[in-house]
Design an enzyme around this catalytic site. Sequence first.
Site, PDB file in Angstrom:
ATOM      1  N   HIS A 290       0.118   0.109 -10.224  1.00 43.46           N
ATOM      2  CA  HIS A 290      -0.637  -0.829  -9.389  1.00 43.46           C
ATOM      3  C   HIS A 290      -0.987  -2.097 -10.187  1.00 43.46           C
ATOM      4  CE1 HIS A 290      -3.273  -0.816  -5.542  1.00 43.46           C
ATOM      5  NE2 HIS A 290      -2.886  -2.040  -5.839  1.00 43.46           N
TER       6      HIS A 290
ATOM      7  N   ARG B 138       0.855  -1.183   0.000  1.00 42.31           N
ATOM      8  CA  ARG B 138       0.000   0.000   0.000  1.00 42.31           C
ATOM      9  C   ARG B 138       0.894   1.237   0.000  1.00 42.31           C
ATOM     10  NH1 ARG B 138      -3.251  -3.093  -1.336  1.00 42.31           N
ATOM     11  NH2 ARG B 138      -5.327  -3.538  -0.482  1.00 42.31           N
TER      12      ARG B 138
ATOM     13  N   GLU C  94      -3.453   7.611  -5.995  1.00 46.71           N
ATOM     14  CA  GLU C  94      -3.406   6.909  -7.274  1.00 46.71           C
ATOM     15  C   GLU C  94      -4.521   7.390  -8.200  1.00 46.71           C
ATOM     16  OE1 GLU C  94      -3.429   2.707  -6.505  1.00 46.71           O
ATOM     17  OE2 GLU C  94      -1.418   2.723  -5.640  1.00 46.71           O
TER      18      GLU C  94
END
Length: 596
Positions: free
Chosen positions: A332, A284, A313
């Site tokens: 990601h 994370r 993000e």
Amino acid sequence: MAPTIFTSANLKATPTPTWLRSQSLSATFGVTSVCFRRRTENAPCLVVFSMGSKPTVLVAEKLGAAGLDLLKEFANVDCSYNLTAEELCNKVSQCDALIVRSGTKVNRQVFEASGGKLKVVGRAGVGIDNVDLAAATEYGCLVVNAPTANTVAAAEHGIALLTAMARNVAQADASIKSGQWQRNKYVGVSLVGKTLAVMGFGKVGSEVARRAKGLGMHVIAHDPYAPADRARAIGVTLVSFEEAIASADFISLHMPLTPSTSKILNDDTFAKMKKGVRIINVARGGVIDEDALMRAIDSGIIAQAALDVFSVEPPPKDNKLVQSDKIIATPHLGASTVEAQEGVAIEIAEAVVGALKGELAATSVNAPMVPPEVLAELKPYVDLAEKLGRLAVQLVAGGSGMKSVKITYGSGRSGDDLDTRLLRAMITKGLIEPISAVFINLVNADFTAKQRGLTITEERIPIDASPEAPLTFIQVQIAHPESYFPTSVLDSGMITVEGRVKDGIPHLTKVGTFEVDVSLEGSLILCRQVDQPGMVGKVASILGEENVNVSFMSVGRIAPRMHAVMAIGVDEEPSKESLARIGEIQAIEEFVFLKL
């Protein structure tokens, strides 16, 4: 932090859903299958689908074909992607289940719009930050996720970033595509014989460790819950956080984002690392202080970093980390393989279908299943149980992890008349949630503890007390050789805390062998001191100078002028400077600050 399912605050503010029991389901909990539906004034709450009807499942984000096929065998499936918030609210009132990924916000408005018809929300993935768990519980809606299917994909991506960073693959690729040939500029480092610290030894972390061992790396790990024997089985040594960051050549992050791990890598921790260390993050974004990381790279402490996740993000275009040639960045992609996407689709489809059938899955995250009358009686003890767990786990030191917890209940009732399942679940919640992404409730508490190698035993001690109150005290003991507050450890080697409910408020009443009496509200300071005049005043004066309000203060001692334990409840968190001043008081021998 994960929303609390069973705190006294929630129980006061949230209408209690009604649960009906049907067929036998789980030997683990000794409970029966349950259907979830809020009770209205004149309507029955049992949900039954007739032979000629099917439930409707709304799939709001793309799901693999295998998962859709499973859903279609049982339900009517509506695949509607890229819905606006208004469109989602309009559709959800006609649906029994909703499946989303991370891009759809399932907030209170969605549950309100469903009018109680929505029974299951499935999150195709691990994190459930986009689902309002408190609202889901209030509206009788079960939430399930798919935490296992992404494991291998995330581990493989971590290894890909590790090797690409070590050999400057991304930078060399960009260079040659720009027409350059700079072999000397992109000399890398070998992995063989280097030390990799895996921070978080859960599913993904352990898979990364296995693969790194195959690359000839020396692997150490830090995880307060990982069993040492499981680590040893794959050739990994569990160490303390401090030892891990100080000795590693590479650090791979696999910890959840919780209040205790937020920005856990910061200026202070970077300063303790070996110069030239390299960092990989596929966990994370928020576990790293990104500004501090940039400073550490500029100063040469951190040689390189490989980041798949960011605190925001997508990151802003002017993000210095993304622009740095010492950092590899990916958008990601941890779970982005064909196989993982299909696996997630199947896992979440099975969980949603099972829930619609009235079954319970270990991946459910908000399913309190206690009869309302028991819940009402245990309400104050539920809060006590969770806080004792949270307090006890913060006393654990060292890198060997917890293996065994013993819970003792003192009660004037017979054993058959005391249902401790909820209390055990809440103690487990307090022990595991502070440093875990897992949401603990009655459904998954035993499963999660077993999965983490944690053995929990219970003992009920009959005492001479009125049977009107279900409990007199709860004691939590952790078998562990090290503690941040050694006074909490008995001669048997058990970290021990005990509490009672007084006037509806949870109180800490014993630490180790010392009796205290302090309300478990706000935060707590524990001091072992030489029993002498003026100690209370000295500590209170330091806190008062910083305008920290003391809610309770209690001193327990063996005998006058011997040793004593002072327990201080505070409404605000003191600064590091104030805590350091308290610890420097000459008569104070041990000292710890605990967040509740």
